[in-house]
Motif scaffolding. Structure first.
Motif, PDB file in Angstrom:
ATOM      1  N   ARG A 191      -7.995   1.482  -7.251  1.00 55.88           N
ATOM      2  CA  ARG A 191      -6.638   1.172  -6.813  1.00 55.88           C
ATOM      3  C   ARG A 191      -6.099  -0.028  -7.585  1.00 55.88           C
ATOM      4  O   ARG A 191      -6.858  -0.953  -7.910  1.00 55.88           O
ATOM      5  CB  ARG A 191      -6.598   0.854  -5.303  1.00 55.88           C
ATOM      6  CG  ARG A 191      -7.226   1.894  -4.395  1.00 55.88           C
ATOM      7  CD  ARG A 191      -6.764   3.318  -4.601  1.00 55.88           C
ATOM      8  NE  ARG A 191      -5.328   3.420  -4.644  1.00 55.88           N
ATOM      9  CZ  ARG A 191      -4.656   4.372  -5.267  1.00 55.88           C
ATOM     10  NH1 ARG A 191      -5.298   5.318  -5.906  1.00 55.88           N
ATOM     11  NH2 ARG A 191      -3.365   4.389  -5.259  1.00 55.88           N
ATOM     12  N   TRP A 220       0.836  -1.202   0.000  1.00 54.93           N
ATOM     13  CA  TRP A 220       0.000   0.000   0.000  1.00 54.93           C
ATOM     14  C   TRP A 220       0.869   1.250   0.000  1.00 54.93           C
ATOM     15  O   TRP A 220       0.638   2.187  -0.761  1.00 54.93           O
ATOM     16  CB  TRP A 220      -0.935   0.004   1.214  1.00 54.93           C
ATOM     17  CG  TRP A 220      -1.637   1.321   1.346  1.00 54.93           C
ATOM     18  CD1 TRP A 220      -1.318   2.343   2.169  1.00 54.93           C
ATOM     19  CD2 TRP A 220      -2.750   1.773   0.572  1.00 54.93           C
ATOM     20  NE1 TRP A 220      -2.177   3.402   1.982  1.00 54.93           N
ATOM     21  CE2 TRP A 220      -3.063   3.077   0.997  1.00 54.93           C
ATOM     22  CE3 TRP A 220      -3.522   1.199  -0.432  1.00 54.93           C
ATOM     23  CZ2 TRP A 220      -4.110   3.809   0.453  1.00 54.93           C
ATOM     24  CZ3 TRP A 220      -4.568   1.937  -0.973  1.00 54.93           C
ATOM     25  CH2 TRP A 220      -4.847   3.218  -0.530  1.00 54.93           C
ATOM     26  N   VAL A 270      -4.411  -2.508  -3.546  1.00 57.71           N
ATOM     27  CA  VAL A 270      -5.465  -3.205  -2.812  1.00 57.71           C
ATOM     28  C   VAL A 270      -5.634  -4.545  -3.529  1.00 57.71           C
ATOM     29  O   VAL A 270      -6.131  -4.583  -4.660  1.00 57.71           O
ATOM     30  CB  VAL A 270      -6.794  -2.414  -2.807  1.00 57.71           C
ATOM     31  CG1 VAL A 270      -7.882  -3.197  -2.098  1.00 57.71           C
ATOM     32  CG2 VAL A 270      -6.603  -1.054  -2.167  1.00 57.71           C
TER      33      VAL A 270
END
Length: 130
Positions: A124, A71, A77
């Protein structure tokens, strides 16, 4: 990592928050609808404000460290986390609609907030570039 707070009271509060969120994150690793990663991210942030030692410990933890590093470095993610988050949102919305029978404005508001969260999660990346 930021420098720990110079105020001892704030350092203690951040340290307590870090351990509280770490505990919730560990529970989330075993309980299906409790998220792990968001709590660990808050714990990592709180440790960065209170203790270099605990920040380093969590960031390099064999079980949780790789997710936090992914991250931090790439905003990743993983697909498993995305599926879990979206499923949790859908189940929560269904429970609100069919079990709790909340009024439609509340349901629409909850759905709107969940849509914002889902959009962010889906935006993401799922794996590192390259």
């Amino acid at each position: 990592m930021t420098d720990p707070s110079p105020n001892p009271r704030f350092r203690f509060l951040f340290l307590a928050l870090g351990f509280f969120c770490f505990g919730l994150g560990v529970l989330g690793a075993f309980l299906p609808l409790l998220p792990t990663t968001p709590f660990l991210l808050v714990a990592l942030w709180a440790f960065s404000r209170s203790s270099r030692r605990f920040h380093h410990w969590l960031y390099t933890h064999p079980r949780f460290g790789p997710q936090l590093q992914a991250w931090h470095e790439h905003g990743i993610v993983p697909v498993k986390v995305k599926v879990s988050a979206l499923t949790g949102m859908a189940v929560s919305l269904a429970l609100m609609a069919f079990v709790a029978r909340v009024k439609w404005p509340v349901l629409a508001g909850a759905a709107a907030v969940m849509l914002v969260g889902a959009t962010y999660i889906l935006s993401r990346p799922s794996r590192p570039p390259g």
